[in-house]
Design an enzyme around this catalytic site. Sequence first.
Site, PDB file in Angstrom:
ATOM      1  CE1 TYR A 368       0.876   0.106   4.374  1.00 37.84           C
ATOM      2  CE2 TYR A 368      -1.415  -0.439   4.833  1.00 37.84           C
ATOM      3  CZ  TYR A 368      -0.126  -0.189   5.283  1.00 37.84           C
ATOM      4  OH  TYR A 368       0.146  -0.256   6.621  1.00 37.84           O
ATOM      5  CD  GLU A 369      -0.142   6.125   0.752  1.00 43.23           C
ATOM      6  OE1 GLU A 369       0.560   7.116   0.509  1.00 43.23           O
ATOM      7  OE2 GLU A 369      -1.334   6.055   0.408  1.00 43.23           O
ATOM      8  N   GLY A 370       1.843   2.626  -2.670  1.00 39.59           N
ATOM      9  CA  GLY A 370       2.818   2.433  -3.741  1.00 39.59           C
ATOM     10  C   GLY A 370       3.609   1.161  -3.536  1.00 39.59           C
TER      11      GLY A 370
END
Length: 551
Positions: A368-370
Amino acid sequence: MVGLDKETRQMVLETIREYGRKHLPHAKLIELDSKNEFPVDIMKDLYDPNQVACNLIMIPTKYGGLGGNSYDIYRACEELARIDLGVCTSVFATFLGMDPIFVGGTEAQKEKWIKKIAESSCYVAYGATEAAAGSDLLHLKTKAERVMDGDKIVGYTLNGGKMWITNGGVAGVYTILARAPKGVSWFVIEKGTKGLSSDKHEDKHGIRLSDTTPVNLQDVFVPAENLIGEVEGKGLRQAQAVFGYTRLMVAAMALGAGWKAIEYAVRYSQQRKVGGQPLNTKQGFTHKLIVPFAARLEACRAYVEEVAHRIDGGEDGLQTEGAIAKMLASETGDAACNSAIQAFGGNGYVREFPVEKLKRDIKITCIYEGTTEILQLTTFRERWQANINAEGKFYDAIADEMTALNAKDPGVGAGAAATALRALSAALKACYEEKLTSNQIAHLKLGELMAFAETAAAFCRAAAKPELPESASFGRDAWRAMSRIHAAHTASWIASEGLELVAGCTAADASGLADTLDFKAVARAQKAAVADMDLVALELVRVFKEEEIAG
């Protein structure tokens, strides 16, 4: 941004620690994990202003918060992640959900919504991700159609669906990204709004204590004043603007979980005996499964703190730095948790012992978040262009800095870091001259090597300072040894991986690159590395003393 004073920060962190010790022992966590339920009572306590109030850390005092800055929030995220990464994710999601308002909202919107969030102690959900729009928000399909009263826009009707939304089923406030007529825009929607709904809580591999659901929007009316910034088309810019900060916080979460796994492994190693001797006395245990990850996590910490201080100093445009921090911290934390399972042997594979859950939980930090791969590409693109703009000398300039630092203080590994940086510069030059970046694998690998190089430099800078950082858990000699270990490994890793990459991407003879990469200097950089690992292994045992570990 000023942030909390040291005394207040320590009080906040100790309050979080004490709550975890009293209310969230491993037996309780694994019970909640098995039920796959959002722990309502626990989260209520954590958001209660009279108990922990962790939701108020990032809210400025003028809106009813504690006024923490990036450094304060990194410390809090790490501490929460040491207790439980799912709980930490839920708190972080509230921070994340407020970001569009902080970054793009008008002062009136901040006054209304941030104050309301602080006063109500509600959860916030950040609604960006869709089935076809994760890291690439250009493919966003949720639409916001104008509702007109004559020539005046009075509101918007939103239709679409979001997925993997943390706090999606429990939030009181949602920030939703949707495609308006003039471009992608953020909207604030309150719980209970007609047409806004969530589906079932996902049955996840890890972070099972965080609420994660799809969110549906069916003819949801949003008043015009709830368009963040009151101007359409600024949503992507607003989302991009906070990546430096939000990815730094995920790095902090990976630090917390990774270090907790190492702590458990070190404590366990003092009670588990093989051949009549504790495991912690055996290099095959400490130098393979523990020390390398301890050194690399502290390198990540040095980088996180360096970037946090830059953000708090008012510096903008640190998206690449955020990507580097999250990329290496999450991958290192994941590897540390995996090694902790190995350190526990068969005990590490059962739920009675905590490292099994830590490994399941921490994997999400690589996603998550990239994802790691997206962050490698992001780092490569930005630094490749920066290197071109610097006429191929971007990393040579940092190497010169490290060489100068080594002359002043040869005890932090800056000479090895300089060797690593020059090897990276040589690999970049070879890729440029041979046009090897037509291979996407080169982008990924070079992005990874850039992260290693930049964290090594950051650790050397931090270790050379006369005072240990506030966050340090170890003595100065051991911390400096960790810096030397990371720098030496980075030099070896970049030279060997750089050679393999260039030779593998070209049909030409790349043997000459071995000389350019200066493997003799790399070999010199490894001097006394095992002695440094011995020192760190002893320090870890001193800090994390033996204690019983079980459910």
